[in-house]
Write a protein that holds these residues in place. Structure first.
Motif, PDB file in Angstrom:
ATOM      1  N   ALA A  65       0.855  -1.194   0.000  1.00 22.57           N
ATOM      2  CA  ALA A  65       0.000   0.000   0.000  1.00 22.57           C
ATOM      3  C   ALA A  65       0.890   1.243   0.000  1.00 22.57           C
ATOM      4  O   ALA A  65       1.828   1.342   0.793  1.00 22.57           O
ATOM      5  CB  ALA A  65      -0.916   0.013   1.219  1.00 22.57           C
ATOM      6  N   VAL A  66       0.589   2.171  -0.910  1.00 23.20           N
ATOM      7  CA  VAL A  66       1.293   3.448  -0.969  1.00 23.20           C
ATOM      8  C   VAL A  66       0.228   4.533  -0.843  1.00 23.20           C
ATOM      9  O   VAL A  66      -0.696   4.610  -1.659  1.00 23.20           O
ATOM     10  CB  VAL A  66       2.078   3.623  -2.289  1.00 23.20           C
ATOM     11  CG1 VAL A  66       2.759   4.985  -2.315  1.00 23.20           C
ATOM     12  CG2 VAL A  66       3.095   2.507  -2.466  1.00 23.20           C
ATOM     13  N   HIS A  67       0.356   5.354   0.196  1.00 20.29           N
ATOM     14  CA  HIS A  67      -0.642   6.378   0.497  1.00 20.29           C
ATOM     15  C   HIS A  67       0.007   7.758   0.453  1.00 20.29           C
ATOM     16  O   HIS A  67       0.996   8.004   1.153  1.00 20.29           O
ATOM     17  CB  HIS A  67      -1.227   6.116   1.895  1.00 20.29           C
ATOM     18  CG  HIS A  67      -2.316   7.050   2.277  1.00 20.29           C
ATOM     19  ND1 HIS A  67      -2.571   7.383   3.578  1.00 20.29           N
ATOM     20  CD2 HIS A  67      -3.227   7.727   1.540  1.00 20.29           C
ATOM     21  CE1 HIS A  67      -3.591   8.219   3.635  1.00 20.29           C
ATOM     22  NE2 HIS A  67      -4.002   8.447   2.402  1.00 20.29           N
ATOM     23  N   THR A  91       3.164   7.200   2.872  1.00 16.87           N
ATOM     24  CA  THR A  91       3.313   6.064   3.778  1.00 16.87           C
ATOM     25  C   THR A  91       3.332   4.802   2.928  1.00 16.87           C
ATOM     26  O   THR A  91       2.409   4.560   2.152  1.00 16.87           O
ATOM     27  CB  THR A  91       2.160   5.996   4.793  1.00 16.87           C
ATOM     28  OG1 THR A  91       2.089   7.248   5.489  1.00 16.87           O
ATOM     29  CG2 THR A  91       2.384   4.866   5.788  1.00 16.87           C
ATOM     30  N   VAL A  92       4.410   4.026   3.065  1.00 21.87           N
ATOM     31  CA  VAL A  92       4.545   2.759   2.350  1.00 21.87           C
ATOM     32  C   VAL A  92       4.410   1.643   3.384  1.00 21.87           C
ATOM     33  O   VAL A  92       5.141   1.612   4.382  1.00 21.87           O
ATOM     34  CB  VAL A  92       5.903   2.659   1.624  1.00 21.87           C
ATOM     35  CG1 VAL A  92       6.061   1.292   0.967  1.00 21.87           C
ATOM     36  CG2 VAL A  92       6.036   3.773   0.589  1.00 21.87           C
ATOM     37  N   THR A  93       3.448   0.748   3.135  1.00 18.67           N
ATOM     38  CA  THR A  93       3.206  -0.377   4.039  1.00 18.67           C
ATOM     39  C   THR A  93       3.235  -1.672   3.231  1.00 18.67           C
ATOM     40  O   THR A  93       2.587  -1.761   2.186  1.00 18.67           O
ATOM     41  CB  THR A  93       1.838  -0.249   4.738  1.00 18.67           C
ATOM     42  OG1 THR A  93       1.771   1.031   5.383  1.00 18.67           O
ATOM     43  CG2 THR A  93       1.631  -1.346   5.759  1.00 18.67           C
ATOM     44  N   ASN A 104       6.631  -0.621   7.418  1.00 16.39           N
ATOM     45  CA  ASN A 104       5.749   0.545   7.436  1.00 16.39           C
ATOM     46  C   ASN A 104       6.618   1.772   7.697  1.00 16.39           C
ATOM     47  O   ASN A 104       7.326   1.826   8.706  1.00 16.39           O
ATOM     48  CB  ASN A 104       4.681   0.416   8.526  1.00 16.39           C
ATOM     49  CG  ASN A 104       3.701   1.577   8.476  1.00 16.39           C
ATOM     50  OD1 ASN A 104       3.229   1.954   7.410  1.00 16.39           O
ATOM     51  ND2 ASN A 104       3.409   2.141   9.627  1.00 16.39           N
ATOM     52  N   ARG A 105       6.574   2.718   6.773  1.00 14.28           N
ATOM     53  CA  ARG A 105       7.407   3.911   6.935  1.00 14.28           C
ATOM     54  C   ARG A 105       6.791   5.103   6.228  1.00 14.28           C
ATOM     55  O   ARG A 105       6.231   4.977   5.144  1.00 14.28           O
ATOM     56  CB  ARG A 105       8.796   3.654   6.380  1.00 14.28           C
ATOM     57  CG  ARG A 105       9.707   4.840   6.548  1.00 14.28           C
ATOM     58  CD  ARG A 105      11.129   4.462   6.430  1.00 14.28           C
ATOM     59  NE  ARG A 105      11.950   5.658   6.508  1.00 14.28           N
ATOM     60  CZ  ARG A 105      13.236   5.652   6.313  1.00 14.28           C
ATOM     61  NH1 ARG A 105      13.858   4.522   6.069  1.00 14.28           N
ATOM     62  NH2 ARG A 105      13.920   6.762   6.383  1.00 14.28           N
ATOM     63  N   LYS A 106       6.935   6.275   6.864  1.00 11.42           N
ATOM     64  CA  LYS A 106       6.516   7.539   6.260  1.00 11.42           C
ATOM     65  C   LYS A 106       7.727   8.168   5.582  1.00 11.42           C
ATOM     66  O   LYS A 106       8.830   8.144   6.137  1.00 11.42           O
ATOM     67  CB  LYS A 106       5.960   8.491   7.310  1.00 11.42           C
ATOM     68  CG  LYS A 106       4.618   8.074   7.868  1.00 11.42           C
ATOM     69  CD  LYS A 106       4.079   9.142   8.806  1.00 11.42           C
ATOM     70  CE  LYS A 106       2.794   8.710   9.462  1.00 11.42           C
ATOM     71  NZ  LYS A 106       1.668   8.664   8.589  1.00 11.42           N
ATOM     72  N   PHE A 107       7.497   8.727   4.398  1.00 14.28           N
ATOM     73  CA  PHE A 107       8.550   9.406   3.650  1.00 14.28           C
ATOM     74  C   PHE A 107       8.128  10.850   3.401  1.00 14.28           C
ATOM     75  O   PHE A 107       6.979  11.110   3.038  1.00 14.28           O
ATOM     76  CB  PHE A 107       8.795   8.732   2.292  1.00 14.28           C
ATOM     77  CG  PHE A 107       9.374   7.352   2.380  1.00 14.28           C
ATOM     78  CD1 PHE A 107      10.751   7.162   2.407  1.00 14.28           C
ATOM     79  CD2 PHE A 107       8.544   6.247   2.421  1.00 14.28           C
ATOM     80  CE1 PHE A 107      11.284   5.881   2.473  1.00 14.28           C
ATOM     81  CE2 PHE A 107       9.066   4.963   2.483  1.00 14.28           C
ATOM     82  CZ  PHE A 107      10.437   4.775   2.517  1.00 14.28           C
TER      83      PHE A 107
END
Length: 195
Positions: A65-67, A91-93, A104-107
């Motif tokens: 998931a890419v948000h 956010t890539v999960t 899970n990480r925020k960029f």
């Protein structure tokens, strides 16, 4: 006949003097009025969420998931007209088939500061992160930091290993399927358990 020629010559001379007389010269200069562009309210990209199932390690299915979310708390950037743009958080999960979260990480743009120049750090926004492919032990993503509403951007490649190691490199070949030049930067994610 001499009188007639003298009269014709005199009439021609008078016509010439009258024609070359004082013409009124206009000092008006015609120029277009410059209209100053007034910046509008800050411009935001639309929020989006990309979900997909991917066959990865040993043929197992993972959910990627890419948000993207515009973020008002990040520093806004301005273009040459003073128009403000809101930067984005991605956010890539990556989840396992049982629903447990592997990664899970925020960029933000600052996540890629060492890969972009000072101009893009000041006037660019994080425009995109997209899933590209599963390649052996790696999940490959493409990313871009660009000047808003232009075609100018710096392409990046993000690779996530099955052990949770994250590599980032500038995409010098403009093709995420090709071999990257140079040695990519490596960092460990919060999850060191691997897949």
């Amino acid at each position: 006949m001499k009188k007639f020629l003298c009269l014709v010559a005199l009439a021609g001379l008078m016509t010439g003097l009258t024609a070359c007389g004082n013409k009124k010269k206009s000092e008006d200069i015609i120029a277009q009025k410059v209209v100053k562009v007034t910046p509008k309210a800050p411009i935001k990209m639309q929020e989006y969420l990309d979900n997909r199932d991917v066959k990865w390690v040993e043929g197992r299915t993972y959910h990627v998931a890419v948000h993207r979310q515009p973020c008002d708390t990040l520093a806004m950037v301005k273009d040459e007209t003073g128009q403000k743009f809101v930067d984005n958080v991605f956010t890539v999960t990556v989840s396992r088939s049982d629903g447990s979260v592997f990664f899970n990480r925020k960029f933000t743009k600052s996540s890629f500061a060492q890969y972009i120049n000072a101009d893009y750090q000041k006037t660019g926004i994080l425009e995109g992160i997209v899933f590209d492919k599963a390649d052996g032990d790696w999940l490959v993503f493409g990313a871009s930091v660009g000047h808003p509403q232009t075609d100018e951007y710096i392409p990046l490649v993000i690779k996530l290993s099955r052990m949770g190691v994250l590599q980032v490199a500038q995409d010098t070949q403009m093709d995420t399927t090709s071999t990257q030049e140079g040695t990519p930067q490596t960092e460990n994610s919060d999850d060191d358990d691997g897949v």
